[in-house]
Motif scaffolding. Structure first.
Motif, PDB file in Angstrom:
ATOM      1  N   PRO A   8       0.826  -1.200   0.000  1.00 45.55           N
ATOM      2  CA  PRO A   8       0.000   0.000   0.000  1.00 45.55           C
ATOM      3  C   PRO A   8       0.864   1.255   0.000  1.00 45.55           C
ATOM      4  CG  PRO A   8      -0.256  -1.238   2.071  1.00 45.55           C
ATOM      5  CD  PRO A   8       0.671  -2.006   1.181  1.00 45.55           C
ATOM      6  N   ALA A   9       0.381   2.277  -0.669  1.00 40.43           N
ATOM      7  CA  ALA A   9       1.130   3.532  -0.743  1.00 40.43           C
ATOM      8  C   ALA A   9       1.231   4.160   0.643  1.00 40.43           C
ATOM      9  CB  ALA A   9       0.441   4.487  -1.705  1.00 40.43           C
ATOM     10  N   GLN A  10       2.408   4.683   0.924  1.00 45.70           N
ATOM     11  CA  GLN A  10       2.631   5.368   2.189  1.00 45.70           C
ATOM     12  C   GLN A  10       1.978   6.757   2.115  1.00 45.70           C
ATOM     13  OE1 GLN A  10       4.157   4.411   4.998  1.00 45.70           O
ATOM     14  NE2 GLN A  10       4.611   2.394   4.210  1.00 45.70           N
ATOM     15  N   PRO A  11       1.341   7.191   3.191  1.00 43.80           N
ATOM     16  CA  PRO A  11       0.815   8.561   3.179  1.00 43.80           C
ATOM     17  C   PRO A  11       1.973   9.553   3.117  1.00 43.80           C
ATOM     18  CG  PRO A  11       0.508   7.568   5.339  1.00 43.80           C
ATOM     19  CD  PRO A  11       1.073   6.511   4.440  1.00 43.80           C
ATOM     20  N   PRO A  12       1.735  10.716   2.565  1.00 45.84           N
ATOM     21  CA  PRO A  12       2.814  11.703   2.478  1.00 45.84           C
ATOM     22  C   PRO A  12       3.266  12.124   3.871  1.00 45.84           C
ATOM     23  CG  PRO A  12       0.701  12.694   1.921  1.00 45.84           C
ATOM     24  CD  PRO A  12       0.472  11.222   2.069  1.00 45.84           C
ATOM     25  N   SER A  46      -5.606  22.709   6.506  1.00 42.60           N
ATOM     26  CA  SER A  46      -6.880  22.433   7.187  1.00 42.60           C
ATOM     27  C   SER A  46      -7.614  21.292   6.495  1.00 42.60           C
ATOM     28  CB  SER A  46      -7.748  23.687   7.208  1.00 42.60           C
ATOM     29  OG  SER A  46      -7.157  24.680   8.007  1.00 42.60           O
ATOM     30  N   GLU A  47      -7.566  21.259   5.173  1.00 42.26           N
ATOM     31  CA  GLU A  47      -8.196  20.152   4.438  1.00 42.26           C
ATOM     32  C   GLU A  47      -7.385  18.868   4.599  1.00 42.26           C
ATOM     33  OE1 GLU A  47      -9.524  18.843  -0.056  1.00 42.26           O
ATOM     34  OE2 GLU A  47      -9.675  20.963   0.502  1.00 42.26           O
ATOM     35  N   TRP A  48      -6.066  18.986   4.628  1.00 45.38           N
ATOM     36  CA  TRP A  48      -5.205  17.809   4.781  1.00 45.38           C
ATOM     37  C   TRP A  48      -5.495  17.089   6.101  1.00 45.38           C
ATOM     38  CZ3 TRP A  48      -1.033  17.005   8.273  1.00 45.38           C
ATOM     39  CH2 TRP A  48      -0.259  15.881   8.000  1.00 45.38           C
ATOM     40  N   LEU A  49      -5.844  17.853   7.131  1.00 43.75           N
ATOM     41  CA  LEU A  49      -6.172  17.243   8.421  1.00 43.75           C
ATOM     42  C   LEU A  49      -7.328  16.260   8.307  1.00 43.75           C
ATOM     43  CD1 LEU A  49      -5.944  20.281  10.842  1.00 43.75           C
ATOM     44  CD2 LEU A  49      -4.346  18.386  10.611  1.00 43.75           C
ATOM     45  N   LEU A  50      -8.214  16.498   7.368  1.00 42.66           N
ATOM     46  CA  LEU A  50      -9.381  15.634   7.181  1.00 42.66           C
ATOM     47  C   LEU A  50      -9.056  14.388   6.365  1.00 42.66           C
ATOM     48  CD1 LEU A  50     -11.970  18.447   6.400  1.00 42.66           C
ATOM     49  CD2 LEU A  50     -11.522  17.320   8.606  1.00 42.66           C
ATOM     50  N   ASN A  51      -7.968  14.431   5.598  1.00 39.28           N
ATOM     51  CA  ASN A  51      -7.585  13.287   4.768  1.00 39.28           C
ATOM     52  C   ASN A  51      -6.070  13.311   4.555  1.00 39.28           C
ATOM     53  OD1 ASN A  51      -7.218  11.241   2.957  1.00 39.28           O
ATOM     54  ND2 ASN A  51      -8.616  12.033   1.418  1.00 39.28           N
ATOM     55  N   LYS A  52      -5.355  12.694   5.468  1.00 41.91           N
ATOM     56  CA  LYS A  52      -3.891  12.725   5.428  1.00 41.91           C
ATOM     57  C   LYS A  52      -3.289  11.774   4.405  1.00 41.91           C
ATOM     58  CE  LYS A  52      -3.308  14.411  10.093  1.00 41.91           C
ATOM     59  NZ  LYS A  52      -2.667  14.183  11.392  1.00 41.91           N
ATOM     60  N   THR A  53      -4.127  11.103   3.627  1.00 43.95           N
ATOM     61  CA  THR A  53      -3.593  10.258   2.567  1.00 43.95           C
ATOM     62  C   THR A  53      -3.280  11.078   1.318  1.00 43.95           C
ATOM     63  OG1 THR A  53      -5.776   9.702   1.689  1.00 43.95           O
ATOM     64  CG2 THR A  53      -4.869   8.240   3.397  1.00 43.95           C
ATOM     65  N   THR A 101      -1.593  14.364  -0.702  1.00 44.65           N
ATOM     66  CA  THR A 101      -0.462  15.282  -0.558  1.00 44.65           C
ATOM     67  C   THR A 101      -0.998  16.700  -0.505  1.00 44.65           C
ATOM     68  OG1 THR A 101      -0.136  15.580  -2.933  1.00 44.65           O
ATOM     69  CG2 THR A 101       1.076  13.767  -1.874  1.00 44.65           C
ATOM     70  N   LEU A 102      -0.244  17.556   0.135  1.00 45.67           N
ATOM     71  CA  LEU A 102      -0.606  18.966   0.158  1.00 45.67           C
ATOM     72  C   LEU A 102      -0.654  19.508  -1.270  1.00 45.67           C
ATOM     73  CD1 LEU A 102      -1.124  21.186   2.338  1.00 45.67           C
ATOM     74  CD2 LEU A 102       1.200  21.944   1.857  1.00 45.67           C
ATOM     75  N   ALA A 103       0.253  19.051  -2.101  1.00 41.54           N
ATOM     76  CA  ALA A 103       0.295  19.500  -3.491  1.00 41.54           C
ATOM     77  C   ALA A 103      -1.014  19.195  -4.211  1.00 41.54           C
ATOM     78  CB  ALA A 103       1.462  18.828  -4.215  1.00 41.54           C
ATOM     79  N   ASN A 104      -1.519  17.988  -4.049  1.00 41.45           N
ATOM     80  CA  ASN A 104      -2.774  17.621  -4.711  1.00 41.45           C
ATOM     81  C   ASN A 104      -3.950  18.411  -4.161  1.00 41.45           C
ATOM     82  OD1 ASN A 104      -1.522  15.832  -6.435  1.00 41.45           O
ATOM     83  ND2 ASN A 104      -1.919  14.062  -5.145  1.00 41.45           N
ATOM     84  N   ILE A 105      -3.938  18.665  -2.872  1.00 38.77           N
ATOM     85  CA  ILE A 105      -5.007  19.472  -2.270  1.00 38.77           C
ATOM     86  C   ILE A 105      -4.981  20.885  -2.850  1.00 38.77           C
ATOM     87  CG2 ILE A 105      -5.785  20.559  -0.123  1.00 38.77           C
ATOM     88  CD1 ILE A 105      -4.833  17.956   1.307  1.00 38.77           C
ATOM     89  N   LEU A 106      -3.799  21.460  -2.963  1.00 41.57           N
ATOM     90  CA  LEU A 106      -3.684  22.811  -3.514  1.00 41.57           C
ATOM     91  C   LEU A 106      -4.182  22.878  -4.955  1.00 41.57           C
ATOM     92  CD1 LEU A 106      -0.284  23.637  -1.866  1.00 41.57           C
ATOM     93  CD2 LEU A 106      -2.331  25.078  -1.664  1.00 41.57           C
ATOM     94  N   VAL A 107      -3.901  21.855  -5.743  1.00 42.03           N
ATOM     95  CA  VAL A 107      -4.392  21.814  -7.121  1.00 42.03           C
ATOM     96  C   VAL A 107      -5.915  21.681  -7.115  1.00 42.03           C
ATOM     97  CG1 VAL A 107      -4.424  20.478  -9.268  1.00 42.03           C
ATOM     98  CG2 VAL A 107      -2.250  20.959  -8.126  1.00 42.03           C
TER      99      VAL A 107
END
Length: 106
Positions: free
Chosen positions: A4-8, A36-43, A45-51
């Motif tokens: 399984p992929a490791q979380p960032p 703040s969004e990453w806290l809800l889903n740490k799987t 990456t911050l980069a993907n959330i920003l996009v």
């Protein structure tokens, strides 16, 4: 069967934020909103959330990710790369009110 992929790692996300800020591609507000969004889903990456939030483009994401990889190569690992950032304190101050042990590291 693939592992399984490791979380960032939080360090990589903080490094991405710091270098994005240094490059002028991110603002403190965008960083705080994305963490703040990453806290809800740490799987994610911050980069993907920003996009996803349309805070940066795919091209900007690629530029920052390249800078992250280069900084890690120069400094040897994520922790040293993060420690070398001049704006790390500014990012820590921006995230100080987010109650999460992954981003409230010494």
């Amino acid at each position: 069967m693939p592992a399984p992929a490791q979380p960032p790692s939080p360090e990589r996300n903080l490094l991405f934020a710091g270098l994005g800020l240094t490059l002028g591609l991110l603002t403190r507000e965008k960083i705080t909103r994305s963490f703040s969004e990453w806290l809800l889903n740490k799987t994610q990456t911050l980069a993907n959330i920003l996009v996803k939030q349309k805070a940066i483009t795919q091209e900007q994401k690629s530029i920052i990710e390249s800078a992250v990889e280069l900084q890690i190569q120069v400094d040897g690992n994520e922790a040293h790369a993060l420690a070398s950032l001049k704006n790390a304190g500014e990012i820590e101050n921006s995230l100080a009110e987010i109650p999460d042990s992954d981003i409230q590291q010494p």
